[in-house]
Design an enzyme around this catalytic site. Structure first.
Site, mmCIF file in Angstrom:
data_model
loop_
_atom_site.group_PDB
_atom_site.id
_atom_site.type_symbol
_atom_site.label_atom_id
_atom_site.label_comp_id
_atom_site.label_asym_id
_atom_site.label_seq_id
_atom_site.Cartn_x
_atom_site.Cartn_y
_atom_site.Cartn_z
ATOM 1 C CB CYS A 1 -2.115 4.625 4.252
ATOM 2 S SG CYS A 1 -3.544 3.874 3.450
ATOM 3 C CB SER A 2 -0.049 0.815 6.473
ATOM 4 O OG SER A 2 -0.934 1.479 7.354
ATOM 5 C CB CYS A 3 -4.630 -0.890 2.721
ATOM 6 S SG CYS A 3 -5.257 0.782 2.572
ATOM 7 C CB CYS B 1 -0.905 0.001 1.233
ATOM 8 S SG CYS B 1 -1.865 1.530 1.390
#
Lengths: 92, 94, 196
Positions: C105-107, C102
């Protein structure tokens, strides 16, 4: 609705330069050409959700890009696949 | 600044693959984010927008969940869920 | 972001404690709810995803279901997906290796893998996975056979993605439980391949 295999171009648009916003289309594919893999479903527009505004439901697609067309070091045959909302895409 | 796919600045930086245990604070902030989402008080996109609004120097200085609590606080203040006076009072030493 | 006269620049733990005092008084979030949510979140771990992968390797119908809908395949294993983002599954084949990142962000597919690991959230992972996937994989000790293509999936919006890795050679006749013991977190993101 865009069918699988449709050639598309991502808008070369930079809303960040116009004011506060929240964009889920990565900078590195803006203006790039890709191919629709498939329709993933319809989801609320994050650009409005981010500001707690009423958010329309929009088609979301998986779109395939050729990394070699984005970066000179990209390997031919590799793919980058990204979720992109319809309002960022034009049929190419 | 959050949109960092492929940017040259990090291209030569190795990835640290070692496991990092979450702290109790990390878990608590994560849990609060989930509760606010489930209760439709703050969406994940609002969280992301407020994280993206953190000035770059601050962004890199803060840990992951420090960014989250800062963004959650900003969001709740913006929306009037919590007022600045209430939060300030709750943070005063007794 | 304005800093509300420095309020937002206060220490994270102090901000959390202050917010919780106000939110509990308003009945929005109580310490008991936080504790309950932590317990639920801690219960999700890569063991869930590993059980799905091992079943897909041993049950062709389940494999087909998993590739069609990760959400349904997770539910078929008793995992609660209600309220979780839709889960998609990316198949590795001898020709194509799948890798998830991702960049924005950090999905992360938390319902089936638990909290995202530190490296997945790091700036270097996020920057390099799309631009230098082979160099990145090499750092994780993963060298793909000559000619294998890489499909990097940048998880930018509403789906969460996990990888269905290749079953390693030499595991013929193994049952799902024994196979699941081989499968690690990174195998289901695509930074590593399953090894015996």
């Amino acid at each position: 609705m865009l069918a699988p295999g449709t050639a598309v171009r991502v808008h070369d648009d930079w809303p960040e330069t116009r004011g506060p916003c929240h964009i889920r289309t990565p900078y590195y594919v803006r203006g790039a050409s890709g191919t629709v893999v498939r329709h993933l479903g319809d989801f609320h527009n994050p650009e409005d959700l981010a500001f707690a505004r009423p958010a329309a439901t929009l088609p979301l697609y998986h779109v395939r890009f050729d990394p070699a067309a984005i970066w000179p070091e990209g390997t031919a045959g590799d793919e980058i696949v990204i979720e992109i909302f319809e309002h960022w895409l034009d049929a190419a | 600044m959050h949109d960092i796919g492929g940017i040259s600045r990090f291209m030569c930086e190795p990835v640290d693959p070692t496991p990092h245990e979450l702290t109790e604070f990390d878990r608590q902030v994560d849990a609060l984010r989930q509760i606010l989402g489930m209760k439709q008080i703050m969406s994940v996109d609002e969280l992301r927008r407020n994280i993206e609004s953190i000035p770059e120097a601050e962004y890199h200085r803060l840990t992951y969940y420090q960014r989250w609590i800062r963004a959650i606080s900003a969001s709740l203040l913006d929306k009037g869920v919590v007022s600045e006076a209430e939060l300030r009072a709750a943070m005063e030493p007794r | 972001m304005d800093t509300r006269n420095g309020l937002l620049e206060r220490d994270g733990e102090a901000l959390f404690a202050g917010l919780m005092t106000v939110l509990a008084a308003k009945g929005i979030a109580t310490p008991a709810e936080i504790a309950e949510r932590i317990a639920i979140t801690d219960a999700a771990s890569p063991a869930r995803g590993a059980a799905m992968v091992a079943r897909a390797w041993t049950d062709p119908d389940y494999r087909a279901l998993m590739l069609q809908s990760g959400t349904k395949a997770a539910e078929a294993m008793g995992i609660t997906m209600r309220g979780a983002p839709p889960l998609g599954v990316l198949e590795c084949t001898p020709e194509v290796h799948a890798l998830v990142v991702c960049t924005l962000c950090s999905c992360y597919p938390r319902a089936v893998l638990g909290y995202p690991p530190f490296w997945f959230k790091s700036a270097s992972y996020r920057a390099r996975a799309v631009h230098d996937p082979r160099g990145l994989l090499a750092e994780f000790g993963t060298v793909l056979p000559q000619g294998t293509k890489i499909r990097v999936v940048d998880s930018t919006a509403d789906y969460r993605w996990m990888v269905l890795p290749l079953r390693p050679a030499g595991t013929e006749g193994w049952d799902a439980e024994r196979l699941a013991g081989l499968i690690r977190e990174g195998d289901m993101i695509g930074v590593t391949q399953v090894r015996t």
